[in-house]
Every structure is written in structure tokens, then in C-alpha cells.
Design a protein around this motif. Structure first.
Motif, short mmCIF file in Angstrom:
data_model
loop_
_atom_site.label_atom_id
_atom_site.label_comp_id
_atom_site.label_asym_id
_atom_site.label_seq_id
_atom_site.Cartn_x
_atom_site.Cartn_y
_atom_site.Cartn_z
N ASN A 66 4.16 5.50 0.67
CA ASN A 66 3.88 4.07 0.50
C ASN A 66 2.59 3.80 -0.28
O ASN A 66 1.89 2.81 -0.04
CB ASN A 66 3.81 3.35 1.86
CG ASN A 66 5.03 3.59 2.71
OD1 ASN A 66 6.15 3.35 2.27
ND2 ASN A 66 4.83 4.10 3.92
N ASN A 191 9.96 2.09 -1.89
CA ASN A 191 9.23 0.86 -2.21
C ASN A 191 9.34 0.51 -3.69
O ASN A 191 9.73 1.34 -4.52
CB ASN A 191 7.75 1.03 -1.85
CG ASN A 191 7.55 1.45 -0.42
OD1 ASN A 191 7.85 0.71 0.50
ND2 ASN A 191 7.03 2.67 -0.22
N HIS A 309 0.69 0.74 1.36
CA HIS A 309 1.41 0.08 2.44
C HIS A 309 1.42 -1.43 2.24
O HIS A 309 1.15 -2.21 3.17
CB HIS A 309 0.81 0.46 3.80
CG HIS A 309 1.04 1.88 4.19
ND1 HIS A 309 0.31 2.93 3.66
CD2 HIS A 309 1.94 2.44 5.04
CE1 HIS A 309 0.73 4.07 4.18
NE2 HIS A 309 1.74 3.81 5.02
#
Length: 655
Positions: A66, A191, A309
Motif C-alpha cells: 500500500n 490499489n 495507505h
């Protein structure tokens, strides 16, 4: 207080009062966006609850998951004629710096070339500069090592008739030349980050000086709306462009509203305001961070940013200053974006996370916690990774804000120390300074527009109050003032018909009548007004004309008004006889005239020789009235003084 200062205050008072009253009244809504509270909430409670449920098991730990990082560079201004090391160091940036940092994406946010002529103020695209730009990308092989996303700035559109024109060398030499605005999605693991490039350069691209503000049309706004909708599927959205939003004219509700789903908008253009504002950051009312980056041209600045993140961190660095350090968790409390970021992840994180880069290699990363007295050594996640982590207990810092110190040393002995404030849960986060918010969140175009009309109105009010029958009211009001005689004398001078009407002509011309006829872009002619340029049988909007008008009013009209009135009064009081103080007024007139001639040359260089004889702004309401008033004031003598006194309703008995 000497006479000249008193007289200037009398003349300037109504101008200042009226102009600022008009400007403040019209800009009330715009300014209210910028004058936000000094403190903002740490997080939105409703959004926080939803995110906690959705991301309960996701928080920064000691892995590379992430995490992605990217870079930004802006205002390269590659120039064929000056500072050849600028190109050489850009190539070194694309080779050494990019190789050391290994960013996933590099954003080049406009003004890639300089596009200015060597010996004059004129401007236009120089293909050699674009060849140099393409050569740097090719020889450094930077586009093979990372995704290079470039976009145009105002210098890249000087004298460009359209995007499809052969003069648009961005189309043939840039990495993303086939696009104006575009949407790029970068995926890493599960992601994704959406990068939306916004091209707000005017079409056609005027020559300078009337190419400084950005413009978004209705059609472009629809395209950007589509990009914003498509970006909703990404974890994070980053917008970037050349102009700060305050320098972009766009259809309502405005470009800031369109990018309201982004965590940040990255821009350039302002060049640190000549060193006055090296850090221009703000939090838009929508919750989007607006982060202007200083230029590469003079300051050799670039930006390193990371998405860790779904939390964005960044730092700006000078070229060849090693090591580069970025603390991604906990992120800097100054740049929290509560509306768009899951800030609760900081409180649930298990490790402090630091990115450190150097072409020499990193020797050590040491971290001093807020409640510690000694540094602790962070551990590299992998042998080739730039990520260093240190376990911590975030719950110990749940109340208030705290300070973290990171000390990084590379293998060449270079040391950098970062002191960063952070918070994990409940904290009052200090906002950005008022000046920075006004620069980035106000409407600069509207500011200059209203200031222009306010100054014209203020000057005219002053002339009509002192030069018509209204002077009687001014005289009655001033009788109780110790300087009422001065007001009376100034009123007598302003009532000279030739002075009164010439100064009114000079005052109203900039906002009502055409400025000049000239070659706005190569082969295409138009007529410039304060409110836009008539060209191609349509009005082309641009706020730079108002900025130019304000400059003209400040440097010519207002000084000419004061100089003419004060010199005429001096000649009348002294019966036309020469005094050494008259030399000051002659020097003042000469300075005004020389400045107008210089501006006239600039317009002639930029928009062709035809723009000089047709220039109503600088020639027929500038140079000619200045020469006329200078001559008339100089020739004022005893007869004129006597005649003026006879016309005055104030007699010696009144005195």
C-alpha cells in the motif's frame, strides 16, 4: 508634515477609500473562502466511522504494501540563450535523481520551455528549446524508468494559435503531446491512484504580456467532470496543472468544486513570488490540499510525494541536496486532509515509516520519539528498499500534537534532520497563514478587475469633487481642518478646464475604450480591451488585461494626476517664476513619460508595429496627454493664476 505629503494625502484619500470599498464589496464572497478559521477539525466523525468499518484491518506496518511514491517538477523554462547549465542539470535530475528515488510517476507541470526572444520583449515558440527538452527525455531515458506526465504552461503556449497548430511543439516533442487534459491511473498491488492533468492554458495562446491567467471553457469543464467521475474508483485522486486555482477563470461553480474529490492539487507558475513565498500551501474549502511548487528555473526545486495507505505526504527539496527524506507515517499534521484521507490509520499503525534516498546509499536512519531522550535506529524493510520502519505505540500520543525527529545519514556522510509535528487522534491542527490562503484561494482575476474599476472610480470622484460645483461642499467640510486652505487651492487648480478634462479622459480610457489593434498571435489580429480581446469574431476572456490596467493606473494615471495638479499649483502660486523645486516636477513628468514609452515599446515588440499608432491606452491616453499636461503646466503664469483666482468662489474675505 511637509506640503507635498499633505497634498498627496488629500488627492489620494478619495481614490484609496473608493477603490478599496468597491473591491471589498465585490470580493466579499471570494475572500470569505480564503479567510478560514485558524484551526480545523482533525477528522469528520461520520466519515471516520465509515472508514473504520471498511478499513479495520488496514494500517501502516513494516511492509511495502500500500505504498507508492512520485515526484513533481515545474517551470523548467528551457532557454536557448541563457544559463545552459539549466538544461544540463535537468538532464542530471532525470538521470541521477530519478535513478536514486525510482518514482513510479514524475509530474512535469508546465512551462517546459521559455519561449522568449533574445533581444526584445516579444515571445513565441522556439523549436530548438523543444528539441532540447525532448533530447533530455531521450538521452536520460527517463520515460523508460518511470511514467513521465507533462502538461503545458503559459510559456508553452506563447503565440500558439491552437492545439492543432504547427506552432504547438508540445504536441510533437512532449511525452504526453497528444493530450491537453488527461487522466492517468497508476496501479500498485490492489490499489490505484488517479492523476488528472488539467490544461488551463488559453486557446489561442496570446503573446505576452496578456498570457498569464488560465482559462477553463465549458467544454473543458465537462471533460474534467468525466475524469473526476472516472477517478472515483481509485483509492486516491491527485490533480495537477500549471496554474494555481486562484489564477484560473472557469464556469461556475468553479474548478475548485470540480476537483473536490481529490486529496491534493499540485501546481506551479508563481516561482515562489520572487522568494517572498517559498512555501505556498492551502486547504481548499472542499478539503482538497492545494500545493504550489517553486520553480526549477531559478531555484532548482522539485517535490517528492508518497501515498502510504491512502495518506499523502510530501516534501520539497533543492537539486543535489542529499539525502532526500520523507516521513510517510505519521504524516505531517500541517497537511492533514480530513475530508479525503483515512487519518484514523495513523492511530492504528504499528510502525513509523520513513522513505530515504541517496545515490550514495543510506548509512542510517535514526528516530527520536516525542517522549524519548535517545535516538532509535530504524530498520530497512528490504535490502534494496528506501523504506525504513520503527515499531511504536501510537496510543501513547492520542491527545494533542507531538514532535518527531528523524536523522538520516548517507554513505557519503551527508546528514539531514527532519523535525515533524504529528497527531494521532484528537488535536487542533494549525491552518495555513492568511496570506498564503488569500493567494491560493482567492480569485486573483476578480481582485484585479475590481481594483481596476475601483481605482478609476476613486480618481474620477476626486476630480469631480474638487473640480466641479461639489468643491463648495468640500470647502465647507474642510473649513474646520487646519489644512483647508490647501484643499481650496487644489480645488482651484483642478477647476482649470484643460487639466480637469484631460485627467478624466486618461482615467476612464483604460476601462471603457479599446487599447490597441495588433497581431495577437502570428497571422491573426485583434483588438484589446480591459475586459478581453476581440478576435476571430468572438470575445476571448483574459484576466491579465485587468492586471495590466492596474499597473498602468498605478504607474501612470495616478502619478500623472498628482504631478499635474501639484506642479500647476506651484506655478500659479509663484506667478510663473522659476524655482529650483520645479526641477523635481520636471523629473517626475520625465519619469512618467519614459515609463509610458517603455511600455509602448513592449506592446510594439509583442503585438507588432501596428499596435503603436493604434495604441489608445499608452499613446493617445498616455504619452500624448503627458506631454500636453507637462507643457501646459510649465507655461502657466501670472495671467492664468489671476484668472483662476477670479473664477474661485473663495475670496480673500473667506480666508
Amino acid at each position: 508634515m511637509g506640503f507635498p505629503l499633505k497634498a498627496l494625502l488629500i488627492l489620494a484619500a478619495p481614490i484609496i477609500v473608493v477603490s478599496w470599498a468597491v473591491m471589498i464589496a465585490i470580493n466579499t464572497i471570494t475572500v470569505s473562502y480564503a479567510v478560514l478559521p485558524v484551526f480545523r477539525h482533525f477528522d469528520d466523525p461520520d466519515v471516520l466511522a465509515e472508514r473504520r468499518a471498511h478499513f479495520a484491518n488496514v494500517a501502516p506496518r513494516d511492509t511495502l504494501d500500500n505504498l507508492m511514491w512520485f515526484m513533481q517538477i515545474t517551470d523548467l523554462h528551457i532557454n536557448e540563450y541563457e544559463e545552459p547549465e539549466r538544461i544540463a542539470q535537468l538532464q542530471e535530475f532525470c538521470s541521477v535523481v530519478v535513478d536514486a528515488v525510482r518514482p513510479s510517476v514524475v509530474l512535469a507541470s508546465g512551462d517546459l520551455t521559455d519561449a522568449k526572444r533574445r533581444t526584445s520583449f516579444s515571445s513565441g515558440q522556439n523549436e530548438q528549446e523543444w528539441r532540447d527538452y525532448a533530447r533530455v527525455l531521450r538521452e536520460s531515458r527517463v520515460t523508460e524508468k518511470t511514467v513521465w506526465l507533462d502538461i503545458r504552461g503559459n510559456h508553452d503556449t506563447f503565440n500558439v494559435p491552437s492545439h492543432d497548430s504547427k506552432m504547438n511543439y508540445f504536441r510533437t516533442h512532449a511525452s504526453r503531446g497528444n493530450f491537453t487534459s488527461y487522466h492517468y491511473v497508476h496501479r500498485y498491488g490492489a490499489n490505484s491512484v488517479s492523476f488528472i492533468a488539467m490544461d488551463a492554458t488559453p486557446d489561442p495562446g496570446f503573446r505576452r504580456p496578456f498570457n498569464f491567467f488560465g482559462i477553463i471553457t465549458e467544454q473543458q469543464m465537462e471533460e474534467l467532470h468525466r475524469f473526476a467521475d472516472d477517478a472515483k474508483s481509485s483509492n486516491v485522486t491527485i490533480w495537477f496543472g500549471h496554474y494555481p486555482t486562484s489564477y484560473i477563470s472557469s464556469p461556475p461553480p468553479g474548478i475548485s468544486h470540480t476537483m473536490r474529490g481529490a486529496v491534493a492539487y499540485l501546481s506551479g507558475h508563481l516561482h515562489t513570488l520572487g522568494g517572498l513565498a517559498p512555501e505556498l500551501y492551502a486547504l481548499q474549502k472542499s478539503g482538497t490540499l492545494e500545493l504550489e511548487l517553486g520553480d526549477w528555473k531559478a531555484n532548482r526545486l522539485f517535490r517528492i510525494a508518497a501515498i502510504d495507505h491512502d495518506l499523502m505526504s510530501f516534501a520539497d527539496y533543492e537539486f543535489n541536496q542529499w539525502p532526500i527524506v520523507l516521513v510517510t507515517n505519521p504524516k505531517n499534521v500541517r497537511f492533514y486532509a480530513p475530508v479525503h484521507e483515512p487519518l484514523d490509520r495513523i492511530a492504528r499503525s504499528t510502525h513509523i515509516r520513513v522513505l530515504a534516498f541517496s545515490p550514495h546509499g543510506i548509512h542510517s536512519v535514526q528516530i527520536l520519539l516525542p517522549d524519548a531522550t535517545t535516538y532509535q535506529t530504524a530498520t530497512r524493510v528490504r535490502s534494496s528498499s528506501p523504506l525504513f520502519t520503527l515499531p511504536w505505540d501510537a496510543s501513547r500520543y492520542a491527545i494533542g500534537s507531538h514532535t518527531l525527529t528523524v536523522r538520516v545519514e548517507d554513505s557519503a556522510g551527508n546528514i539531514r534532520e527532519i523535525v515533524q509535528e504529528f497527531a494521532t487522534r484528537d488535536a487542533q491542527v494549525p491552518g495555513f497563514s492568511l496570506l498564503r490562503r488569500l493567494i491560493l484561494m482567492g480569485d486573483v482575476g476578480r481582485f484585479f478587475e475590481t481594483l481596476c474599476f475601483g481605482m478609476v472610480l476613486g480618481n474620477c470622484v476626486m476630480l469631480w469633487l474638487l473640480g466641479t460645483a461639489a468643491w463648495r461642499w468640500v470647502a465647507q467640510w474642510a473649513r474646520g481642518w487646519t489644512e483647508w486652505r490647501l484643499v481650496r487651492e487644489i480645488s482651484c487648480v483642478v477647476r482649470l478646464e484643460w487639466l480637469f478634462w484631460v485627467l478624466n479622459w486618461c482615467s476612464v480610457y483604460p476601462v471603457m475604450l479599446p487599447w490597441f489593434f495588433g497581431e495577437i498571435v502570428e497571422g491573426e489580429y485583434g483588438v484589446a480591451f480591459s475586459f478581453g480581446i476581440w478576435m476571430r469574431r468572438q470575445w476571448l476572456q483574459g484576466q491579465m488585461t485587468y492586471m495590466f490596467a492596474v499597473t498602468h493606473l498605478l504607474l501612470h494615471i495616478l502619478p500623472l494626476t498628482c504631478c499635474s495638479i501639484l506642479y500647476a499649483r506651484a506655478r500659479l502660486r509663484q506667478g510663473g517664476r522659476w524655482r529650483w523645486t520645479h526641477g523635481f516636477y520636471h523629473a517626475w513628468f520625465a519619469g512618467i513619460l519614459l515609463l509610458e514609452l517603455l511600455n509602448l515599446k513592449i506592446i510594439g515588440d509583442s503585438y507588432g508595429a501596428i499596435s503603436v499608432p493604434t495604441n489608445g491606452l499608452l499613446l493617445w491616453s498616455g504619452v500624448v496627454p503627458t506631454v500636453f499636461l507637462w507643457y501646459k503646466c510649465w507655461r502657466l503664469g501670472t495671467d492664468s493664476r489671476s484668472e483662476t483666482r477670479k473664477k474661485s468662489p473663495l475670496s480673500k474675505n473667506d480666508e
